[in-house]
Scaffold this motif. Structure first.
Motif, PDB file in Angstrom:
ATOM      1  N   PRO A 278       0.839  -1.205   0.000  1.00  0.00           N
ATOM      2  CA  PRO A 278       0.000   0.000   0.000  1.00  0.00           C
ATOM      3  C   PRO A 278       0.876   1.258   0.000  1.00  0.00           C
ATOM      4  O   PRO A 278       1.823   1.369   0.788  1.00  0.00           O
ATOM      5  N   ARG A 279       0.568   2.170  -0.901  1.00  0.00           N
ATOM      6  CA  ARG A 279       1.391   3.375  -1.050  1.00  0.00           C
ATOM      7  C   ARG A 279       0.491   4.591  -1.201  1.00  0.00           C
ATOM      8  O   ARG A 279      -0.401   4.612  -2.053  1.00  0.00           O
ATOM      9  N   TRP A 280       0.728   5.580  -0.337  1.00  0.00           N
ATOM     10  CA  TRP A 280      -0.022   6.826  -0.397  1.00  0.00           C
ATOM     11  C   TRP A 280       0.876   7.943  -0.916  1.00  0.00           C
ATOM     12  O   TRP A 280       2.091   7.943  -0.683  1.00  0.00           O
ATOM     13  N   LYS A 308      -3.815   6.467  -8.490  1.00  0.00           N
ATOM     14  CA  LYS A 308      -5.198   6.148  -8.138  1.00  0.00           C
ATOM     15  C   LYS A 308      -5.406   5.941  -6.640  1.00  0.00           C
ATOM     16  O   LYS A 308      -6.531   5.680  -6.206  1.00  0.00           O
ATOM     17  N   GLY A 309      -4.343   6.018  -5.829  1.00  0.00           N
ATOM     18  CA  GLY A 309      -4.487   5.802  -4.399  1.00  0.00           C
ATOM     19  C   GLY A 309      -4.787   7.088  -3.647  1.00  0.00           C
ATOM     20  O   GLY A 309      -5.016   8.149  -4.243  1.00  0.00           O
ATOM     21  N   HIS A 332      -5.243   3.010   9.244  1.00  0.00           N
ATOM     22  CA  HIS A 332      -4.779   1.983   8.311  1.00  0.00           C
ATOM     23  C   HIS A 332      -3.889   0.967   9.026  1.00  0.00           C
ATOM     24  O   HIS A 332      -4.053  -0.249   8.841  1.00  0.00           O
TER      25      HIS A 332
END
Length: 358
Positions: A278-280, A308-309, A332
């Motif tokens: 997961p990458r923000w 798209k995140g 998260h």
């Protein structure tokens, strides 16, 4: 470099002591019988996860570690003493692998955890062990068994919930200073951070997570360029990656989108599993952009980067936008922790009785 995260050591557990051949000699007891004792076991080699250590630098200067051998057996039914064990203190997060085959043997993840990395050899048998009805005066004994000997590779990967990645001077150190108790070196030139910095972010009572600030990456890091390639391995244990982008670079010729794509490319080259984490996206230094142009700047970046995140707009210097980001990160991380917990199977006999079913 202050941070040493790899070392090679040779360890040797102690050999067992040999058994003894001896017979009891007492007045008026001509045939006293065998009384040779066993040898003592060799010393073990232990590793303990020490929360006070954060580097493997001590093992760079002390590579050989040998435990004591066991004492030999003696007469008068006396067994040899066991050899002294040795305990090697290692940072939490150390991976211990075979230096020759690369096979992972152990992993120290819990503070205070103790593991045996080399077992001492058992002691040999003395002749009293071989006494029987048909062999009343045995002269047999056995030597001690050899202890385990290993060549090991030690690799340290920091234990953090969140990892920061980005180009040098993207503002990662300023960000971790703004949200946590870490106080890394901050300057207005690239490669200020030379070793990982860990910070604890407290969201509320008994609510916190750990964030790691790593040296900035440059294009070609996966092949060894710059400093960041030395520390990409530390991101493999994180639950979330924050991609920090400098939205207003000092040099107008630098394109933030091109830099961001280069970072993503390096992740994919280094480890596909790391790329899929997961990458923000954290768009930093927006305080330096004109207020009326900020929205258009962000919109143009997202459109060209095709991300798209989740996207967060912040200024680490003024701490604008940091609080919502921290709360979202905690939610998260907490959800990831709960998902990783293995459900415990309960014996039906110990389940509470439903009164309505009676």
């Amino acid at each position: 470099m202050k941070f040493v995260d790899e070392a090679y050591i040779d360890i040797s557990a102690g050999d067992g002591g040999a058994g003894c051949v001896s017979f009891r000699h007492e007045k008026y007891k001509e045939f006293g019988g065998p009384n040779g004792g066993d040898g003592g076991r060799g010393g073990h080699v232990f590793a303990v996860a020490d929360i006070n250590l954060n580097t493997l630098v001590d093992f760079r200067f002390s590579r050989r570690h040998d435990a004591k051998r066991g004492e030999h057996g003696m007469g008068s039914d006396m067994f040899g003493a066991a050899g002294d064990d040795i305990t090697l203190k290692m940072p939490v997060g150390t991976i211990i692998s075979d230096a020759e085959t690369g096979e992972k043997l152990f992993e120290l993840l819990v503070p205070g955890e103790v593991i045996t990395i080399a077992k001492g050899g058992d002691g040999g048998f003395g002749n009293m062990r071989f006494k029987s009805a048909v062999n009343r005066a045995p002269r047999q004994k056995t030597p001690g068994w050899p202890g385990e000997k290993r060549s090991l590779k030690l690799e340290l990967r920091v234990l953090a919930d969140v990892g920061l990645l980005g180009m040098p001077n993207a503002g990662k150190s300023t960000f971790i200073t703004a949200i946590s108790n870490a106080r890394p070196r901050i300057a207005d030139y690239p490669f200020t951070t030379l070793h990982p910095n860990l910070g604890v972010v407290r969201v509320g009572p008994e609510q916190s997570f750990v964030v790691a600030d790593l040296p900035g990456l440059i294009e070609g890091a996966a092949e060894g360029a710059g400093l960041g390639h030395l520390f990409l391995r530390h991101l493999q244990r994180t639950r979330l990656l924050l991609h920090v982008v400098d939205m207003v670079p000092f040099d107008d010729s630098i394109d933030p989108v091109a830099q961001a794509k280069a970072i993503v490319g390096e992740l994919k080259k280094y480890d596909d599993a790391l790329y899929k984490k997961p990458r923000w996206l954290v768009l930093n230094k927006l305080d330096m952009a004109e207020t009326d142009k900020r929205a258009a700047l962000v919109k143009d970046f997202i459109k060209r980067f095709k991300f798209k995140g989740p996207v967060f707009e912040i200024s680490a210097l003024t701490r604008e936008g940091c609080e919502p980001l921290v709360k979202a990160i905690y939610q998260h991380v907490k959800a990831e922790q709960l998902a990783e917990q293995t459900p415990v199977e309960v014996d039906p006999r110990f389940l509470p009785v439903d009164p309505s079913a009676a």
